[in-house]
Design a protein around this motif. Structure first.
Motif, PDB file in Angstrom:
ATOM      1  N   ILE A 228       0.857  -1.184   0.000  1.00 18.92           N
ATOM      2  CA  ILE A 228       0.000   0.000   0.000  1.00 18.92           C
ATOM      3  C   ILE A 228       0.893   1.234   0.000  1.00 18.92           C
ATOM      4  N   CYS A 275      -2.706  -2.709   7.577  1.00 20.26           N
ATOM      5  CA  CYS A 275      -3.196  -1.446   7.031  1.00 20.26           C
ATOM      6  C   CYS A 275      -4.533  -1.116   7.672  1.00 20.26           C
ATOM      7  N   VAL A 276      -4.713   0.156   7.967  1.00 24.91           N
ATOM      8  CA  VAL A 276      -5.971   0.626   8.551  1.00 24.91           C
ATOM      9  C   VAL A 276      -7.131   0.385   7.584  1.00 24.91           C
ATOM     10  N   TYR A 363      -0.314   3.487   8.285  1.00 28.63           N
ATOM     11  CA  TYR A 363      -0.514   4.862   7.799  1.00 28.63           C
ATOM     12  C   TYR A 363      -0.027   5.913   8.789  1.00 28.63           C
TER      13      TYR A 363
HETATM   14 MO   LIG Z   1      -2.351   1.520   5.383  1.00 27.10          MO
END
Ligand SMILES: [Mo]
Ligand SMILES: Nc1nc2c(c(=O)[nH]1)N[C@H]1C(S)=C(S)[C@@H](COP(=O)(O)O)O[C@H]1N2
Length: 508
Positions: A228, A275-276, A363
């Protein structure tokens, strides 16, 4: 004039347009500017897209988002090139306005990039000159044909020949630029030759595998690790050119080279990164053996002032995130990683240096191609995703996933081995429970995890009777936190809810 005569004009526009793209691309490559103007425009579009919209688009098209965006821009360009060609039939000025307009967009996109310099405009200008000069030259025979109809078929042959030669030349120029530039290939070669003596190969702890087939491996191979980032072209950073500047609310500013960094000695750990944006049951999570330098030691070296509360991290391509100081200075061994699973970081995972902070979503912590650490205060900064509606703070939420059975599977009746993974980094998983067809929660078996910073495999045995069934899972943290069934979207700080799979059992 008969309508078929428009075609060569449109073709002239397209050939001119493509030739201009080719010369600007070639110049960008030769100057080893990281990106061609088209890619700069694509990144600008990404920056200008509101977070929620971007998220929805990524939800629909998945990892194809960037290729689709670049393809969309190219289609738009082809339409504009065609338009310019058609305009040239009746006007000398109007096609020039098209070229100027397109170049203006390109210049803005190039200039708003982090660390933009005047030289970055050169590829756009070369493209513009190509466009402005080529279209009149290319359409001259067509104009002759209009003015002297008796010559039309001859002039058209001349035109087609010239257009063909130019098309081939454009491809040649672009290819030559690529060969001359080759920045990325040099970095690939540097990575291949890099020797990191202190890095040890990964050895997953013996008890980490639960032994159920088709449960994702406890160690995620580099090639299978999710990706990502907002970078359209992977930044190509040579270790010898890499610098990390640590500054801001510090007593002594520090600029580290790659060798300076490695000289401080490496620490190694298994850390699960997620990842969020991972949906319940999703695959944006992986577990690797990371080797790197402790960030806490570096921050101690520079002397952090008492009223600072975060580090604003910036990557070579201008992406930013703000990470709480406490998570960088406590005992959890947040690191500037240089190796992943015993190998130098793959380019797309942040070569030569990235951050890894156990317990936080990527993130807010896991900056790839990291080049700048500004010690500062949350109140004074806004990071890339925070500006787009995501939370300032991103501690990972407890989560669990069923890998077996797959959703929609058809299985034989009898005892059925089920299994998957659960994680709450830097807290650890105390237990996992499964429930068949909405019934009572039953304890699953847990494999071992070396620390609280990794995920853990789980397995259970259920009695599969013919018909349709659903299986759900929940995890319990070492802090007693029981994973909630309340459904929350990934925005603003991570999804919640129980992963549930529907499957069928065949008749005996
Ligand atoms: Mo992310
Ligand atoms: N430079 C840069 N670093 C970045 C990002 C990015 O867009 N640019 N994305 C972050 C996000 S959202 C995540 S989840 C992780 C993903 O790391 P990976 O691609 O190595 O799995 O990187 C983080 N680091």
């Amino acid at each position: 004039m008969h309508p078929s005569s428009r075609l060569p004009w449109a073709l002239a526009g397209v050939v001119t347009g493509v030739a201009g793209l080719a010369t600007s691309y070639a110049v960008a490559m030769m100057l080893t500017i990281r990106e061609s103007p088209v890619v700069a425009v694509a990144e600008l579009v990404i920056r200008l897209t509101p977070g929620a919209v971007a998220e929805r688009i990524i939800g629909v098209v998945g990892q194809l988002d960037k290729p689709l965006l670049v393809a969309g821009i190219l289609v738009f360009l082809l339409a504009m090139f065609t338009l310019a060609g058609l305009m040239a039939r009746t006007s000398w000025v109007r096609p020039q306005l098209v070229w100027l307009g397109l170049s203006a967009i390109g210049m803005v996109a190039v200039l708003v990039q982090r660390g933009a310099q005047a030289v970055d405009l050169v590829p756009v200008l070369v493209g513009l000159v190509t466009w402005v000069a080529l279209l009149p030259a290319l359409t001259a025979p067509l104009r002759m044909g209009i003015d002297h109809p008796e010559l039309e078929s001859r002039e058209r042959r001349v035109f087609l020949m010239v257009a063909g030669v130019l098309g081939v030349a454009a491809v040649g120029v672009a290819t030559a630029g690529r060969v001359v530039g080759a920045g990325r290939r040099h970095v690939v070669e540097s990575r291949r030759l890099l020797r990191l003596d202190e890095v040890t190969p990964p050895e997953p702890p013996p008890g980490a595998s639960i032994g159920v087939r088709d449960v994702s491996p406890w160690q995620t191979p580099n090639d299978d690790f999710y990706l990502i980032d907002t970078a359209i072209s992977v930044p190509a950073v040579e270790p010898k050119d890499w610098r990390l500047r640590i500054h801001g609310m510090v007593d002594r500013e520090l600029v580290l080279t790659y060798d300076d960094l490695i000289a401080r000695g490496l620490t190694e750990a298994w850390v699960t990164l997620n990842c969020v944006s991972n949906e319940v049951g999703g695959g944006l999570v992986g577990n690797a053996w990371w080797s790197g330098v402790r960030i806490a030691d570096l921050l101690e070296e520079v002397g952090v002032r008492g009223d600072a509360d975060c580090v604003l991290q910036t990557s070579e391509d201008g992406w930013t995130c703000a990470t709480p100081l406490t998570t960088l200075t406590d005992e959890r061994d947040a690191m500037l990683a240089v190796a992943m699973n015993g190998r130098p970081l793959p380019l797309e995972h942040g070569f030569p240096v990235r951050s890894i902070v156990p317990g936080l979503y990527g993130y807010v912590s896991a900056t790839k191609w990291v080049v700048d650490f500004e010690v500062t205060r949350f109140g004074d900064v806004a990071a890339f995703w925070t500006q787009r509606g995501w939370s300032e703070q991103g501690p990972v939420k407890i989560a669990s996933r069923i890998d077996v059975p797959r959703s929609g599977a058809d299985v034989d009746p009898g005892p059925l081995e089920v299994g998957g993974l659960a994680w709450k980094q830097h807290t650890g998983i105390a237990g996992v429970e499964i429930a068949l067809d909405g019934g009572a929660w039953e304890r699953a078996r847990l494999a071992e995890a070396p620390t609280d910073d990794t995920w853990v495999q789980w397995a259970g045995t259920i009695d599969a009777t013919p018909g349709d069934h659903s299986l759900r899972v929940r995890a319990i943290g070492r802090d007693g936190d029981v994973q909630t069934g309340a459904v929350a979207d990934v925005v603003p700080d991570g999804a919640t809810g129980w992963h549930t799979v529907e499957f069928s059992v065949r008749d005996a």
